[in-house]
Every structure is written in structure tokens, then in C-alpha cells.
Design a protein around this motif. Structure first.
Motif, mmCIF file in Angstrom:
data_model
loop_
_atom_site.group_PDB
_atom_site.id
_atom_site.type_symbol
_atom_site.label_atom_id
_atom_site.label_comp_id
_atom_site.label_asym_id
_atom_site.label_seq_id
_atom_site.Cartn_x
_atom_site.Cartn_y
_atom_site.Cartn_z
ATOM 1 N N ARG A 176 0.970 -1.152 -0.080
ATOM 2 C CA ARG A 176 0.112 -0.082 -0.016
ATOM 3 C C ARG A 176 0.878 1.286 0.044
ATOM 4 N NH1 ARG A 176 -4.245 -2.222 4.533
ATOM 5 N NH2 ARG A 176 -5.516 -3.233 3.127
ATOM 6 N N LEU A 177 1.785 1.198 0.901
ATOM 7 C CA LEU A 177 2.886 2.375 0.667
ATOM 8 C C LEU A 177 3.439 2.655 -0.428
ATOM 9 C CD1 LEU A 177 4.279 2.185 4.562
ATOM 10 C CD2 LEU A 177 2.487 3.673 3.508
ATOM 11 N N ALA A 178 3.876 1.340 -0.902
ATOM 12 C CA ALA A 178 4.734 1.533 -2.294
ATOM 13 C C ALA A 178 3.745 2.090 -3.370
ATOM 14 C CB ALA A 178 5.251 0.298 -2.512
ATOM 15 N N GLU A 179 2.644 1.840 -3.255
ATOM 16 C CA GLU A 179 1.483 2.435 -4.469
ATOM 17 C C GLU A 179 1.244 3.540 -4.052
ATOM 18 O OE1 GLU A 179 -1.285 1.933 -7.672
ATOM 19 O OE2 GLU A 179 0.479 0.885 -6.882
ATOM 20 N N ALA A 180 1.282 4.100 -2.892
ATOM 21 C CA ALA A 180 0.993 5.487 -2.633
ATOM 22 C C ALA A 180 2.334 6.299 -3.026
ATOM 23 C CB ALA A 180 0.844 5.675 -1.049
ATOM 24 N N ARG A 181 3.270 5.649 -2.752
ATOM 25 C CA ARG A 181 4.623 6.486 -3.275
ATOM 26 C C ARG A 181 4.706 6.475 -4.882
ATOM 27 N NH1 ARG A 181 7.463 2.934 0.376
ATOM 28 N NH2 ARG A 181 7.432 3.807 2.409
ATOM 29 N N ARG A 182 4.208 5.411 -5.426
ATOM 30 C CA ARG A 182 4.019 5.339 -6.765
ATOM 31 C C ARG A 182 3.217 6.452 -7.234
ATOM 32 N NH1 ARG A 182 1.563 3.856 -11.140
ATOM 33 N NH2 ARG A 182 -0.247 2.889 -9.944
ATOM 34 N N LEU A 183 1.896 6.530 -6.822
ATOM 35 C CA LEU A 183 0.970 7.405 -7.371
ATOM 36 C C LEU A 183 1.509 8.771 -7.040
ATOM 37 C CD1 LEU A 183 -2.204 5.531 -6.055
ATOM 38 C CD2 LEU A 183 -1.570 5.709 -8.604
ATOM 39 N N ALA A 184 2.414 9.158 -5.883
ATOM 40 C CA ALA A 184 2.708 10.474 -5.626
ATOM 41 C C ALA A 184 3.523 11.018 -6.628
ATOM 42 C CB ALA A 184 3.045 10.307 -4.219
ATOM 43 N N PHE A 185 4.231 10.186 -7.298
ATOM 44 C CA PHE A 185 5.451 10.655 -8.381
ATOM 45 C C PHE A 185 5.129 9.859 -9.673
ATOM 46 C CE2 PHE A 185 7.114 10.590 -3.912
ATOM 47 C CZ PHE A 185 7.718 11.870 -3.942
ATOM 48 N N THR A 186 3.995 9.585 -10.154
ATOM 49 C CA THR A 186 3.798 9.012 -11.483
ATOM 50 C C THR A 186 2.412 9.694 -12.042
ATOM 51 O OG1 THR A 186 4.450 6.873 -10.645
ATOM 52 C CG2 THR A 186 3.201 6.960 -12.658
ATOM 53 N N ASP A 187 2.659 9.881 -13.375
ATOM 54 C CA ASP A 187 1.419 10.442 -14.057
ATOM 55 C C ASP A 187 0.528 9.296 -14.417
ATOM 56 O OD1 ASP A 187 0.115 12.375 -15.946
ATOM 57 O OD2 ASP A 187 0.796 10.922 -17.333
ATOM 58 N N PRO A 188 -0.481 9.318 -13.971
ATOM 59 C CA PRO A 188 -1.669 8.284 -14.157
ATOM 60 C C PRO A 188 -1.942 7.849 -15.639
ATOM 61 C CG PRO A 188 -2.911 10.108 -13.530
ATOM 62 C CD PRO A 188 -1.354 10.518 -13.261
ATOM 63 N N LEU A 189 -1.747 8.955 -16.405
ATOM 64 C CA LEU A 189 -2.132 8.656 -17.770
ATOM 65 C C LEU A 189 -0.805 7.791 -18.581
ATOM 66 C CD1 LEU A 189 -4.217 8.738 -20.326
ATOM 67 C CD2 LEU A 189 -3.082 10.903 -20.754
ATOM 68 N N THR A 190 0.109 8.218 -18.568
ATOM 69 C CA THR A 190 1.508 7.736 -19.360
ATOM 70 C C THR A 190 2.047 6.848 -18.423
ATOM 71 O OG1 THR A 190 2.844 9.627 -18.523
ATOM 72 C CG2 THR A 190 1.437 9.874 -20.694
ATOM 73 N N GLY A 191 2.199 6.767 -16.940
ATOM 74 C CA GLY A 191 2.999 5.946 -16.303
ATOM 75 C C GLY A 191 4.518 6.422 -16.190
ATOM 76 N N LEU A 192 4.632 7.545 -16.825
ATOM 77 C CA LEU A 192 6.049 8.143 -16.691
ATOM 78 C C LEU A 192 6.083 9.023 -15.332
ATOM 79 C CD1 LEU A 192 6.225 10.125 -20.405
ATOM 80 C CD2 LEU A 192 7.251 7.756 -19.344
ATOM 81 N N ALA A 193 7.090 9.500 -14.855
ATOM 82 C CA ALA A 193 7.260 10.437 -13.871
ATOM 83 C C ALA A 193 6.277 11.697 -13.917
ATOM 84 C CB ALA A 193 8.662 10.594 -13.447
ATOM 85 N N ASN A 194 5.830 12.334 -12.708
ATOM 86 C CA ASN A 194 5.323 13.630 -12.997
ATOM 87 C C ASN A 194 6.147 14.764 -12.420
ATOM 88 O OD1 ASN A 194 5.439 13.426 -9.912
ATOM 89 N ND2 ASN A 194 3.133 12.803 -9.726
ATOM 90 N N ARG A 195 5.392 15.920 -12.309
ATOM 91 C CA ARG A 195 6.414 17.241 -12.126
ATOM 92 C C ARG A 195 6.818 17.027 -10.760
ATOM 93 N NH1 ARG A 195 6.920 22.599 -13.686
ATOM 94 N NH2 ARG A 195 8.380 23.211 -12.341
ATOM 95 N N ARG A 196 6.259 16.583 -9.981
ATOM 96 C CA ARG A 196 6.811 16.403 -8.385
ATOM 97 C C ARG A 196 8.004 15.663 -8.454
ATOM 98 N NH1 ARG A 196 2.717 14.396 -6.216
ATOM 99 N NH2 ARG A 196 1.704 16.169 -5.248
ATOM 100 N N ALA A 197 7.966 14.521 -9.116
ATOM 101 C CA ALA A 197 9.202 13.749 -9.179
ATOM 102 C C ALA A 197 10.409 14.510 -10.010
ATOM 103 C CB ALA A 197 8.951 12.371 -9.932
ATOM 104 N N VAL A 198 10.128 15.179 -10.942
ATOM 105 C CA VAL A 198 11.139 15.956 -11.607
ATOM 106 C C VAL A 198 11.638 16.979 -10.830
ATOM 107 C CG1 VAL A 198 11.554 17.670 -13.683
ATOM 108 C CG2 VAL A 198 10.179 15.301 -13.986
ATOM 109 N N ASP A 199 10.683 17.786 -10.042
ATOM 110 C CA ASP A 199 11.316 18.843 -9.107
ATOM 111 C C ASP A 199 12.358 18.276 -8.133
ATOM 112 O OD1 ASP A 199 10.005 20.751 -10.500
ATOM 113 O OD2 ASP A 199 8.340 20.681 -8.969
ATOM 114 N N ILE A 200 11.968 17.315 -7.555
ATOM 115 C CA ILE A 200 12.864 16.522 -6.357
ATOM 116 C C ILE A 200 14.414 16.045 -7.271
ATOM 117 C CG2 ILE A 200 13.144 14.523 -4.972
ATOM 118 C CD1 ILE A 200 10.039 14.778 -4.430
#
Length: 389
Positions: A176-200
Motif C-alpha cells: 500500500r505504501l509503495a503504491e501510494a509513493r508510486r501514485l505520488a510521483f507517477t503520471d496516471p495516464l502515461t505511467g511516466l514520472a510526474n512534475r513532483r518527481a522531476v522537481d525533486i
């Protein structure tokens, strides 16, 4: 071990699993905690890989024998050699029984592979506990005692079943935690990283650049004609274009060691690389442009790039690198360029650097400079964007 000691062991196992990060650490905490709780000298935790038909060892802990590693690269065994892990669960537990642990000893029957393994390794007995997740066999907990130590009994097997249930609960929490982390840093449509992941990652990259001089390169890509696709064919087709370009970006980014492919939002994507030469990243960007033109929907992409390997001046913040790559992308779109535009390649009066560093360009929102003059005015209808010259 008394009831109070066993309860304390269960709590300590659960706490150590909760504090672990990553599946290897979770498995190590589980195996070590179970070994301690059961008074074993060795413990292992394995996962059943159904697609391979094998039990793969995640971790070995305790007194390791010859050839045993704490975190083996690929120590695995065919499940046909240990059918009880599958047959027991499917034939008995599936009919309403409990997934109970069992005990084997080195003095067991000659046909037992586990007994033979105990004798081969000079160990006395073992307890094996199935680990069940979401109603399915996930793997097993395996704990041994050395030769000469007390042989595991039925009470130990029952306690091992309790420990396996605690481990299963810990694995569910980890998932559950791994999925929450994945969703927090993943774009749901493409499966790529999201802006939050890029900023970090970009903040980390710039710190590495300041400390070691590591080269940092950022490519910003803007899909041409997405609004027209949405307006003409519907948003489902527009989403398909975003997904397909995401695949292109991922594929081309894989050629650059350690690159991060991301969707920043809307029609905008990026590729962030730390370490490789600017020329290597530029080749990947050129391939992105070429493959995007070959998609059967959309009108290709405009790519801009900024790298500390080029003459872009001092880089004091992530915002400036984004402004430079964004300004380069804007120039590529305005000129209808089929190749990436790279900041800092125009000599002392580089138009991209001047555009990015112009007063007001670094306001609270990126793209403030988009209202400023470019090399030429954009073509009408480019991606539905409207620029004011």
C-alpha cells in the motif's frame, strides 16, 4: 520462549518491517525477526514466482553456509521440488482450512528434499510457514536450527504460522505504501514520472552539479496539435496521443543512462539527465522528434534543451534551467523546427538565453516569457497555443 516473550517478538517483527524501505529490507526484517522469535540459527524468505514456476529467495539471514548470500542475485528452486507450498495451499487451505506451518528434521525420510538439504548443510531441523497475501500463496518463511539444537515441535510450527500472518500483514502494508509513493510521483495516464518527481530529482541534480560538476541536461517537449486532435477526434484520441508519445519518450530516454522521462502536465513532457554529455542527450532529443513525427496522430513535437555542458551561464536554481529549456522549446515551436533547439549555441547574443533571462521571465509562473518576441511568429493553430508577439 514464554507467551510474553513471543508477543514481544511479534511486535518487534511488525515494527521492524514497518520501518524498512524496499522489498529486500522488508524481507530481511521479516526473516531476521522470525529467526530471533523462533530461536533459529538461520532463516530465509522466498517469493513464489508463478510465471517462472520457482521459489526465489529474497534474503538469507543468520549463520550462512557455503555459497549462501544474504541477498542472493538469483537463488531459486523449482516449485515441483517443494510441492507442498502449492499443493498444500490449493488443496487444503482453499477448501477452508488454515495455511499452517510444518516441521521437518534431518532424520526425516530419504525422499524428502528438505530433509536432504538439512543433512547436506549440517543442520538439524526446519519449520516452513506459507505466506498468504490476498487469498493466494505468496511465498514462504523458512527457519532452521543447527544440528544438536532442540528439534522444532508442533508449538513452534503454530507460532511460525502466526509469524507468517504478521509478515503477510506487513507485506500488504508495504504494498500500500509503495503504491501510494508510486501514485505520488507517477503520471496516471502515461505511467511516466510526474512534475513532483522531476522537481525533486532536479534539485538533487543541481546540488550534485554544484558539488562535483556533474553535467545536468533538461529537454522539454511540447506536443504539436494536441488541441486540434481533441477538438476534431475527441479527448480519447488525444489521450492516446499523449500515451503514445509517452512511450516514445521512455524508449528514447532509455538510451541515456539514468535519464528520467516525465510528463509535466497537459501536452508538455521532459527528459532529465545527470552525467551524460550534452551531445548524447541531444541525440536522444533528435530521436524523440523523429519518432514523434512518425506517429499516425498529432503533428510531432517541439523540443528545447538546456545543459550545463553548454554556454548558458551560471545555474543558480532549477527554475532557470527550466526557463532555458522552455525558451528553447518555444523557439523550436515558433520556427517549426524538426530538430531540438539547444540553449547557449548562438554565441554571445544567444537568443534563447536572452529570452529566458529577460526581465519578468522568471516570475511566479513558468512560461511568462511566452508573450515575448521569438525568432519568428508561430504558425497559426500550432497546438492551439496563442502567443502575443
Amino acid at each position: 520462549m514464554g507467551d510474553e516473550s513471543r508477543l514481544r517478538a511479534v511486535l518487534e517483527l511488525a515494527q521492524s518491517m514497518a520501518a524498512a524501505h524496499g522489498l529486500p529490507e522488508v524481507a530481511q526484517a521479516a526473516a531476521a525477526g522470525a529467526r530471533e522469535a523462533l530461536g533459529g540459527t538461520f532463516a530465509a524468505m522466498s517469493v513464489w514466482e508463478r510465471e517462472r514456476g520457482r521459489l526465489r529467495v529474497l534474503v538469507n539471514t543468520g549463520e550462512l553456509g557455503e555459497g549462501e548470500e544474504e541477498f542472493p542475485a538469483d537463488e531459486s528452486y523449482p516449485v515441483r521440488d517443494f510441492p507442498e507450498i502449492t499443493e498444500f495451499l490449493h488443496e487444503r487451505w482453499a477448501r477452508g482450512g488454515e495455511a499452517r506451518a510444518w516441521v521437518e528434521s534431518a532424520s526425516g525420510p530419504r525422499g524428502s528434499r528438505r530433509a536432504a538439504a538439512l543433512r547436506r548443510r549440517g543442520r538439524g531441523s526446519c519449520v516452513v510457514a506459507p505466506i498468504v497475501l490476498h487469498g493466494r500463496a505468496w511465498g514462504e518463511l523458512y527457519v532452521e536450527r543447527g544440528r544438536g539444537a532442540a528439534v522444532f515441535g508442533r508449538a513452534d510450527a503454530d507460532f511460525a504460522s502466526v509469524l507468517a500472518a504478521v509478515i503477510a500483514a506487513g507485506l500488504v502494508q508495504y504494498e500500500r505504501l509503495a503504491e501510494a509513493r508510486r501514485l505520488a510521483f507517477t503520471d496516471p495516464l502515461t505511467g511516466l514520472a510526474n512534475r513532483r518527481a522531476v522537481d525533486i530529482r532536479l534539485d538533487e541534480a543541481l546540488e550534485e552539479h554544484r558539488l562535483t560538476g556533474a553535467r545536468v541536461s533538461l529537454v522539454v517537449c511540447d506536443i504539436n496539435g494536441l488541441k486540434r486532435v481533441n477538438d476534431t477526434y475527441g479527448h480519447a484520441v488525444g489521450d492516446r496521443l499523449l500515451e503514445r508519445f509517452g512511450t516514445v519518450l521512455s524508449l528514447c530516454g532509455a538510451a541515456v543512462p539514468g535519464a528520467l522521462a516525465a510528463r509535466l502536465g497537459g501536452d508538455e513532457f521532459c527528459l532529465l539527465a545527470v552525467g551524460p554529455e550534452a551531445a548524447e542527450v541531444e541525440r536522444a532529443a533528435a530521436e524523440i522528434c523523429r519518432r514523434a513525427r512518425d506517429l499516425d496522430i498529432g503533428e510531432g513535437v517541439a523540443c528545447g534543451m538546456a545543459s550545463t555542458g553548454d554556454a548558458i551561464g551560471p545555474l543558480r536554481s532549477a527554475r532557470r534551467l527550466f526557463r532555458l529549456a522552455d525558451a528553447a522549446q518555444y523557439q523550436a515551436k515558433a520556427a517549426g523546427s524538426a530538430a531540438p533547439v539547444v540553449a547557449g549555441r548562438g554565441g554571445a547574443r544567444d537568443v534563447v538565453v536572452a529570452l529566458a533571462d529577460a526581465p519578468g521571465a522568471g516570475g511566479p509562473q513558468r512560461r511568462r516569457f511566452r508573450g515575448r518576441p521569438a525568432a519568428r511568429s508561430p504558425r497559426p493553430g500550432d497546438d492551439g497555443c496563442r502567443f502575443t508577439p
